[in-house]
Design an enzyme around this catalytic site. Structure first.
Site, short mmCIF file in Angstrom:
data_model
loop_
_atom_site.label_atom_id
_atom_site.label_comp_id
_atom_site.label_asym_id
_atom_site.label_seq_id
_atom_site.Cartn_x
_atom_site.Cartn_y
_atom_site.Cartn_z
CB THR A 1 -0.95 0.08 1.21
OG1 THR A 1 -1.52 1.41 1.27
CG2 THR A 1 -0.27 -0.16 2.55
N GLY B 1 -3.25 8.61 2.07
CA GLY B 1 -2.79 7.91 3.27
C GLY B 1 -3.91 7.27 4.05
CG ASP C 1 -2.76 4.34 2.37
OD1 ASP C 1 -2.52 5.22 1.53
OD2 ASP C 1 -3.85 3.75 2.45
O1 F6P Z 1 -5.06 2.71 0.29
C1 F6P Z 1 -4.57 3.45 -0.77
C2 F6P Z 1 -5.47 4.61 -1.05
O2 F6P Z 1 -4.98 5.28 -2.19
C3 F6P Z 1 -5.68 5.58 0.09
O3 F6P Z 1 -4.57 6.43 0.25
C4 F6P Z 1 -6.95 6.25 -0.32
O4 F6P Z 1 -7.63 6.77 0.79
C5 F6P Z 1 -7.72 5.11 -0.94
O5 F6P Z 1 -6.77 4.16 -1.35
C6 F6P Z 1 -8.57 5.46 -2.13
O6 F6P Z 1 -9.31 4.32 -2.45
P1 F6P Z 1 -10.09 4.05 -3.80
O7 F6P Z 1 -9.12 3.46 -4.77
O8 F6P Z 1 -11.13 3.05 -3.41
O9 F6P Z 1 -10.64 5.35 -4.28
#
Ligand code: F6P
Length: 340
Positions: A131, A176, A133
């Site tokens: 990730t 994050g 994050d």
């Molecule tokens: O977990 C990685 C991440 O990019 C986070 O930083 C963010 O909050 C989330 O995924 C966004 O998720 P999605 O791809 O479901 O919009």
């Protein structure tokens, strides 16, 4: 032995390097058969698989995203947590019909939790944390993070010149989820004056005081790095938009916001993330060879290691007030939005 690899949750740079690391080690070093399961855990349910060979794993090391596709797994999660025994049996049946001896699940916190549940119903599984994050509990670092920090730092670097020319405040929002690691590391590396993290909270008076004081002593611009997870009471808008508006209103200084978004997740992985994924993947192949299952591959200091999934599932690794970069930042008069 036959192993399956899947990727689940949000993508990040370095996944393909990891798939290649697992696959090429399994094939070349251990003589295993490898299949890729498409589009996350749903590919397991639909038995949507492709054969992975040494040749098909070539040329993907530097590619962003995942060659296997990924998904957020609500349907699968419902089945595995279902009180109905039949749902869990269906998952087991798919695993066995595919002839797997082990399933390697590459993903973030949610994926590690699901992987642990699969282990709990008796399947041979391993988790590999990924990730941007960097918030997976049980490992010091996840691949994807370094690439994201590089992109975010470059973005902050670029804001300095335009902020300086216009004597503006620039607020940049970084990803994050609930963790502030990207904002902390890119904020510090990019020379932000104020860094706002979900773990540390903020006091608007402190932020306004810091910006006003900088202008008073002749520093004509300020850069604020804010993590997307910073909670604004009573508001659902992006923190960067909220802070930019409030700062301009309360200081009278022109303020602009940037929400960096998915740029942080896309594109080619950094050399560090490629090598980290390669090492984690290789370690997973070794554990499979040794028949050690139910574990998540992890990094401890400079060592690649592994931890029981049961110890990490459902937990988050967050920034704390004594994280060395926070402590050092404060010693250099960088504001974290909370000083008295
Ligand atoms: O977990 C990685 C991440 O990019 C986070 O930083 C963010 O909050 C989330 O995924 C966004 O998720 P999605 O791809 O479901 O919009």
């Amino acid at each position: 032995m036959k192993i399956g690899i899947l990727t689940s949750g949000g993508d990040c740079p370095g996944i393909n390097a990891t798939i290649r690391g697992v696959g090429k080690t399994a094939i070349n070093n251990y003589g295993m058969e490898v299949v890729g399961i498409l589009n996350g855990f749903s590919g397991l349910l639909y038995k949507d698989v492709i054969e992975l060979t040494d040749s098909s794993l070539s040329g993907i090391l530097n590619l962003g995203g995942t060659i296997l596709g990924t998904a957020r797994e609500k349907v699968f999660r419902k089945k595995i947590t279902s009180p109905d025994e039949k749902d869990r049996e269906e998952i087991k049946k798919c695993y066995h019909e595919l002839g797997l001896d082990c399933l390697v699940c590459i993903g973030g916190n949610g994926t590690q939790r699901t992987t642990w549940m699969l282990s709990d119903i008796g399947l041979n599984v391993l988790g590999i944390p990924k990730t941007i994050d960097n918030d997976v509990y049980g490992t010091d670092i996840t691949f994807g993070f370094d690439s994201a920090v590089n992109i975010a730092t470059e973005a902050i670097d670029r804001l300095h010149s335009t902020a300086s020319s216009h004597r503006r405040v620039m607020v940049i929002e970084l990803m994050g989820h609930h963790a502030g690691w990207i904002a902390l590391e890119a904020g510090m590396a990019g020379g932000a004056d104020i860094i706002l993290l979900p773990e540390l909270g903020y006091n608007m008076k402190v932020i306004i005081g810091k910006i006003s004081q900088r202008f008073k002593v002749g520093k004509p611009y300020s850069i604020i790095a804010v993590a997307e997870g910073v909670e604004i009471q009573g508001s659902t808008e992006h923190p960067a938009i909220y802070f930019a508006r409030e700062i301009e209103k309360q200081t009278g200084i022109e303020t602009r916001e940037t929400v960096l978004g998915y740029i942080q997740r896309g594109g080619s992985p950094s050399p560090f993330d490629r090598n980290l994924g390669t090492l984690l993947g290789g370690h997973a192949a070794t554990l499979i060879h040794e028949k050690k299952f139910g574990r998540m591959i992890s990094v401890k200091g400079r060592e690649i290691s592994d931890v029981p999934l049961v110890e990490v599932a459902g937990k988050l690794r967050l920034v704390s007030p004594d994280t060395p970069l926070v402590v050092q930042g404060k010693r250099m008069d960088i504001s974290f939005g909370m000083e008295v």
